[in-house]
Design an enzyme around this catalytic site. Sequence first.
Site, PDB file in Angstrom:
ATOM      1  N   HIS A 144       6.261   5.901  10.845  1.00 46.99           N
ATOM      2  CA  HIS A 144       5.633   5.735   9.536  1.00 46.99           C
ATOM      3  C   HIS A 144       4.711   6.945   9.384  1.00 46.99           C
ATOM      4  O   HIS A 144       3.491   6.819   9.447  1.00 46.99           O
ATOM      5  CB  HIS A 144       4.845   4.416   9.524  1.00 46.99           C
ATOM      6  CG  HIS A 144       4.338   4.012   8.182  1.00 46.99           C
ATOM      7  ND1 HIS A 144       4.629   4.702   7.024  1.00 46.99           N
ATOM      8  CD2 HIS A 144       3.538   2.988   7.801  1.00 46.99           C
ATOM      9  CE1 HIS A 144       4.036   4.105   6.003  1.00 46.99           C
ATOM     10  NE2 HIS A 144       3.365   3.070   6.448  1.00 46.99           N
ATOM     11  N   LYS A 156      27.263  -4.594  -3.514  1.00 49.45           N
ATOM     12  CA  LYS A 156      28.659  -4.157  -3.393  1.00 49.45           C
ATOM     13  C   LYS A 156      29.010  -3.630  -2.011  1.00 49.45           C
ATOM     14  O   LYS A 156      30.135  -3.182  -1.794  1.00 49.45           O
ATOM     15  CB  LYS A 156      28.934  -3.072  -4.447  1.00 49.45           C
ATOM     16  CG  LYS A 156      28.704  -3.554  -5.871  1.00 49.45           C
ATOM     17  CD  LYS A 156      28.830  -2.440  -6.881  1.00 49.45           C
ATOM     18  CE  LYS A 156      28.449  -2.943  -8.265  1.00 49.45           C
ATOM     19  NZ  LYS A 156      28.329  -1.867  -9.246  1.00 49.45           N
ATOM     20  N   ARG A 173       0.808  -1.219   0.000  1.00 49.61           N
ATOM     21  CA  ARG A 173       0.000   0.000   0.000  1.00 49.61           C
ATOM     22  C   ARG A 173       0.841   1.269   0.000  1.00 49.61           C
ATOM     23  O   ARG A 173       0.559   2.207  -0.730  1.00 49.61           O
ATOM     24  CB  ARG A 173      -0.941   0.007   1.202  1.00 49.61           C
ATOM     25  CG  ARG A 173      -2.159  -0.879   1.047  1.00 49.61           C
ATOM     26  CD  ARG A 173      -2.758  -1.176   2.399  1.00 49.61           C
ATOM     27  NE  ARG A 173      -1.777  -1.855   3.228  1.00 49.61           N
ATOM     28  CZ  ARG A 173      -1.533  -3.154   3.143  1.00 49.61           C
ATOM     29  NH1 ARG A 173      -2.223  -3.913   2.338  1.00 49.61           N
ATOM     30  NH2 ARG A 173      -0.591  -3.702   3.883  1.00 49.61           N
ATOM     31  N   THR A 174       1.864   1.305   0.837  1.00 47.67           N
ATOM     32  CA  THR A 174       2.633   2.549   0.950  1.00 47.67           C
ATOM     33  C   THR A 174       3.302   2.884  -0.380  1.00 47.67           C
ATOM     34  O   THR A 174       3.205   4.010  -0.880  1.00 47.67           O
ATOM     35  CB  THR A 174       3.694   2.424   2.070  1.00 47.67           C
ATOM     36  OG1 THR A 174       3.028   2.071   3.273  1.00 47.67           O
ATOM     37  CG2 THR A 174       4.432   3.732   2.271  1.00 47.67           C
ATOM     38  N   ARG A 216      11.659   3.691   2.227  1.00 40.70           N
ATOM     39  CA  ARG A 216      11.341   2.782   3.327  1.00 40.70           C
ATOM     40  C   ARG A 216      12.569   1.914   3.547  1.00 40.70           C
ATOM     41  O   ARG A 216      13.251   1.527   2.581  1.00 40.70           O
ATOM     42  CB  ARG A 216      10.146   1.899   3.003  1.00 40.70           C
ATOM     43  CG  ARG A 216      10.011   0.741   3.999  1.00 40.70           C
ATOM     44  CD  ARG A 216       8.755  -0.022   3.857  1.00 40.70           C
ATOM     45  NE  ARG A 216       7.643   0.735   4.390  1.00 40.70           N
ATOM     46  CZ  ARG A 216       6.431   0.213   4.590  1.00 40.70           C
ATOM     47  NH1 ARG A 216       6.198  -1.046   4.290  1.00 40.70           N
ATOM     48  NH2 ARG A 216       5.468   0.959   5.068  1.00 40.70           N
TER      49      ARG A 216
END
Lengths: 154, 309
Positions: free
Chosen positions: B135, B85, B55-56, B106
């Site tokens: 959040h 890396k 959703r986000t 995120r």
Amino acid sequence: MIKEHQLQVEAIKNGSVIDHIPANLGIKILKLFNLKDTNQRVTIGLNLPSSALGHKDLIKIENVFLNEDQANQLALYAPHATVNQIENYEVSKKLKLALPHEIAAVFACPNSNCITHNEPVDSHFAVVETQETVRLKCKYCEKVFSRKIMTECN
Amino acid sequence: MNNTLFRKHIISIPELNRYDLELIVDTARKLKIDPNPTLLKNKVVASCFFEPSTRTRLSFETAVQRLGGTIVGFDNAGNTSLAKKGETLADSVQVIASYVDAFIMRHPQEGAARLASEFSNNAPVINGGDGSNQHPTQTLLDLFSIYETQGTLDNLNIAFVGDLKYGRTVHSLTQALAKFNNTKLFFISPDILAMPDYLLQELRGAGIEYSLHSDIEDVVDDLDVLYMTRVQKERFDESEYAHMKAAFILTADMLKNARDNLKVLHPLPRIDEITVDVDKTKHAYYFQQAENGVYAREALLALVLNEQF
């Protein structure tokens, strides 16, 4: 008593004296607060007899005058330490230690998932004092920890 | 309203004041009624998801595109230089931020967004979730949904149900609601999943009235908003879970004496903590709430990237 002090560690003409450091913390304080990063003469006394603490450590730094902010950083680590400024062999100012508002690069964040453990940044905590408990809030992960569980950075 | 959020990083709810929160809610409301497909014209926005999200990520990316902007980024860190890396996050952010006008991220570690904001060379960083910490855009869409259904953010009775110990959405929304007047909060959870002490202490410091409960039915009739979260089965042994789960599962029957204006919210995904018969009641609002994620994120992007509009 004062005479005994002078015999234990040589007096300095000008500079700062950090006294009443709990025994075994002297070297750590020297390292954590970068007090050794100077060209000035630094004298350290370890396990000196102390009427209040039994044993104590002591640090003298010539020609460097710690300001209140710097002295306050010590308050979290050695709350009963004293910091005196010396001019011409006399104590010119006794700094009263108060808890700092924040402290950086001294304690590691106890949260193992905090981003500070893997990245090129210093740890940074706000100091929160409530009802005689001291807690530290990480600027990054925002978690709050009791001062008692904090350990210093490697 | 004066745009206090222009070029600001959006990392953590406690840094936003009441005015900022109202500005975002008001802008979301306007964009929902009157879409504006030019607000991000000629803007490139990075959408960097170092861990999975449905959703986000999709609502952020929808928001950028509905405002006329373009997106670059990735939806898992597996193919990036960090994973392949060993590059630091600080270096990655410094490079990616130099390509774009804003940086949405995120990350599974707490504090990642704050760190990114220190290396983004002034490109605004928007936190899409950092580990178990914050959040903030979920909180903004929650506030918008509360405002939309109640017509105010003051004088509300709001209950939180479920895992209140680990639930970052609950923590952030609580911190936001503490900025409004005459808010009354009810925390309903098993003992071992109760609100953390330090958050309760913050509420006391802000003068917010709250109470702790062990059953939804104790308070449901007095509520304006019932915010559900899931009590995870994995945190209990089987018989313990079977014994207590009913107190934290919402059924339509429990809502028969609820206030007319009561709305049930949930950050989703819902598993079994709200039975499907609730979906058909006038109180269910969780799917509209999820849709509001697009408008709240549009509002935030529009405000961060336009001084005036």
